[in-house]
Design a protein around this motif. Structure first.
Motif, PDB file in Angstrom:
ATOM      1  N   ILE A   1       0.830  -1.204   0.000  1.00  0.00           N
ATOM      2  CA  ILE A   1       0.000   0.000   0.000  1.00  0.00           C
ATOM      3  C   ILE A   1       0.865   1.254   0.000  1.00  0.00           C
ATOM      4  N   PHE A   2       1.962   1.225   0.768  1.00  0.00           N
ATOM      5  CA  PHE A   2       2.849   2.384   0.816  1.00  0.00           C
ATOM      6  C   PHE A   2       3.477   2.654  -0.543  1.00  0.00           C
ATOM      7  N   PHE A   3       3.927   1.605  -1.231  1.00  0.00           N
ATOM      8  CA  PHE A   3       4.535   1.812  -2.540  1.00  0.00           C
ATOM      9  C   PHE A   3       3.518   2.213  -3.607  1.00  0.00           C
ATOM     10  N   ILE A   4       2.282   1.789  -3.468  1.00  0.00           N
ATOM     11  CA  ILE A   4       1.237   2.276  -4.372  1.00  0.00           C
ATOM     12  C   ILE A   4       1.043   3.774  -4.170  1.00  0.00           C
ATOM     13  N   GLY A   5       1.015   4.209  -2.915  1.00  0.00           N
ATOM     14  CA  GLY A   5       0.903   5.636  -2.632  1.00  0.00           C
ATOM     15  C   GLY A   5       2.116   6.413  -3.107  1.00  0.00           C
ATOM     16  N   LEU A   6       3.312   5.847  -2.926  1.00  0.00           N
ATOM     17  CA  LEU A   6       4.528   6.514  -3.364  1.00  0.00           C
ATOM     18  C   LEU A   6       4.591   6.626  -4.877  1.00  0.00           C
ATOM     19  N   SER A   7       4.163   5.586  -5.572  1.00  0.00           N
ATOM     20  CA  SER A   7       4.144   5.657  -7.037  1.00  0.00           C
ATOM     21  C   SER A   7       3.085   6.647  -7.516  1.00  0.00           C
ATOM     22  N   GLY A   8       1.953   6.714  -6.829  1.00  0.00           N
ATOM     23  CA  GLY A   8       0.944   7.701  -7.185  1.00  0.00           C
ATOM     24  C   GLY A   8       1.432   9.115  -6.950  1.00  0.00           C
ATOM     25  N   LEU A   9       2.281   9.285  -5.950  1.00  0.00           N
ATOM     26  CA  LEU A   9       2.824  10.610  -5.659  1.00  0.00           C
ATOM     27  C   LEU A   9       3.883  11.027  -6.675  1.00  0.00           C
ATOM     28  N   THR A  10       4.686  10.079  -7.132  1.00  0.00           N
ATOM     29  CA  THR A  10       5.770  10.425  -8.054  1.00  0.00           C
ATOM     30  C   THR A  10       5.347  10.429  -9.521  1.00  0.00           C
ATOM     31  N   VAL A  11       4.418   9.565  -9.900  1.00  0.00           N
ATOM     32  CA  VAL A  11       4.050   9.440 -11.309  1.00  0.00           C
ATOM     33  C   VAL A  11       3.071  10.527 -11.739  1.00  0.00           C
ATOM     34  N   THR A  12       2.044  10.749 -10.961  1.00  0.00           N
ATOM     35  CA  THR A  12       1.018  11.722 -11.350  1.00  0.00           C
ATOM     36  C   THR A  12       1.182  12.982 -10.517  1.00  0.00           C
ATOM     37  N   ARG A  13       2.065  13.833 -10.923  1.00  0.00           N
ATOM     38  CA  ARG A  13       2.336  15.050 -10.177  1.00  0.00           C
ATOM     39  C   ARG A  13       1.517  16.234 -10.680  1.00  0.00           C
ATOM     40  N   LYS A  14       0.687  16.052 -11.690  1.00  0.00           N
ATOM     41  CA  LYS A  14      -0.085  17.158 -12.239  1.00  0.00           C
ATOM     42  C   LYS A  14      -1.464  17.287 -11.605  1.00  0.00           C
ATOM     43  N   ASN A  15      -1.978  16.220 -11.041  1.00  0.00           N
ATOM     44  CA  ASN A  15      -3.322  16.234 -10.484  1.00  0.00           C
ATOM     45  C   ASN A  15      -3.241  16.329  -8.962  1.00  0.00           C
ATOM     46  N   ILE A  16      -3.840  17.360  -8.404  1.00  0.00           N
ATOM     47  CA  ILE A  16      -3.762  17.594  -6.964  1.00  0.00           C
ATOM     48  C   ILE A  16      -4.562  16.549  -6.190  1.00  0.00           C
ATOM     49  N   LEU A  17      -5.709  16.143  -6.710  1.00  0.00           N
ATOM     50  CA  LEU A  17      -6.534  15.170  -5.998  1.00  0.00           C
ATOM     51  C   LEU A  17      -5.842  13.815  -5.894  1.00  0.00           C
TER      52      LEU A  17
ATOM     53  N   THR B   1      -8.274  15.733   8.984  1.00  0.00           N
ATOM     54  CA  THR B   1      -8.197  17.193   8.997  1.00  0.00           C
ATOM     55  C   THR B   1      -7.395  17.712   7.817  1.00  0.00           C
ATOM     56  N   GLU B   2      -6.301  17.035   7.516  1.00  0.00           N
ATOM     57  CA  GLU B   2      -5.469  17.420   6.364  1.00  0.00           C
ATOM     58  C   GLU B   2      -6.246  17.296   5.062  1.00  0.00           C
ATOM     59  N   SER B   3      -7.044  16.275   4.940  1.00  0.00           N
ATOM     60  CA  SER B   3      -7.846  16.101   3.726  1.00  0.00           C
ATOM     61  C   SER B   3      -8.900  17.192   3.591  1.00  0.00           C
ATOM     62  N   VAL B   4      -9.545  17.533   4.687  1.00  0.00           N
ATOM     63  CA  VAL B   4     -10.590  18.564   4.645  1.00  0.00           C
ATOM     64  C   VAL B   4      -9.987  19.916   4.274  1.00  0.00           C
ATOM     65  N   VAL B   5      -8.873  20.269   4.896  1.00  0.00           N
ATOM     66  CA  VAL B   5      -8.237  21.547   4.596  1.00  0.00           C
ATOM     67  C   VAL B   5      -7.732  21.567   3.153  1.00  0.00           C
ATOM     68  N   GLY B   6      -7.125  20.472   2.703  1.00  0.00           N
ATOM     69  CA  GLY B   6      -6.634  20.401   1.327  1.00  0.00           C
ATOM     70  C   GLY B   6      -7.750  20.526   0.307  1.00  0.00           C
ATOM     71  N   LEU B   7      -8.849  19.825   0.533  1.00  0.00           N
ATOM     72  CA  LEU B   7      -9.967  19.908  -0.404  1.00  0.00           C
ATOM     73  C   LEU B   7     -10.632  21.280  -0.376  1.00  0.00           C
ATOM     74  N   ALA B   8     -10.670  21.915   0.787  1.00  0.00           N
ATOM     75  CA  ALA B   8     -11.222  23.272   0.858  1.00  0.00           C
ATOM     76  C   ALA B   8     -10.343  24.255   0.090  1.00  0.00           C
ATOM     77  N   LEU B   9      -9.037  24.107   0.202  1.00  0.00           N
ATOM     78  CA  LEU B   9      -8.126  24.975  -0.553  1.00  0.00           C
ATOM     79  C   LEU B   9      -8.249  24.742  -2.053  1.00  0.00           C
ATOM     80  N   ILE B  10      -8.383  23.489  -2.439  1.00  0.00           N
ATOM     81  CA  ILE B  10      -8.539  23.167  -3.862  1.00  0.00           C
ATOM     82  C   ILE B  10      -9.841  23.750  -4.402  1.00  0.00           C
ATOM     83  N   THR B  11     -10.917  23.629  -3.627  1.00  0.00           N
ATOM     84  CA  THR B  11     -12.207  24.180  -4.054  1.00  0.00           C
ATOM     85  C   THR B  11     -12.146  25.695  -4.195  1.00  0.00           C
TER      86      THR B  11
END
Length: 99
Positions: A16-32, A74-84
């Motif tokens: 699961i950690f490496f799936i998250g790490l690959s999602g973080l490094t491969v798709t750097r254009k999409n904030i969500l 809390t981090e998700s809520v603040v991040g999504l509010a900033l994105i919105t």
């Protein structure tokens, strides 16, 4: 009764950690996708805490997981509010425009 061993839980957490790490490094254009990848990495760390808490028969790891989940939500809520708010202001949430 079938019990899950610690090796299986740690291997699953590593996957699961490496799936998250690959999602973080491969798709750097999409904030969500970046936010979801960070959440996956935090959940993998939580799974490690729960695995070692069960293995060592200690409750402190599970209590620590509750604090991490609270901070993560809390981090998700603040991040999504900033994105919105940014999307309403600019009309796009592409990383290249933010930089």
């Amino acid at each position: 009764m079938y019990t899950i061993g610690i090796n299986f839980m740690l291997t699953t957490s590593l996957l699961i950690f490496f799936i998250g790490l690959s999602g973080l490094t491969v798709t750097r254009k999409n904030i969500l996708v970046t936010l979801m990848a960070i959440e996956l990495m935090l959940l993998a760390a939580n799974l490690n805490f729960v695995a070692f808490s069960l293995y060592l028969d200690d409750l402190s790891g599970q209590i620590f997981v509750l604090f991490i989940l609270t901070i993560s939500a809390t981090e998700s809520v603040v991040g999504l509010a900033l994105i919105t708010a940014y999307f309403r202001l600019k009309g796009s949430i592409v990383f290249e425009r933010i930089k």
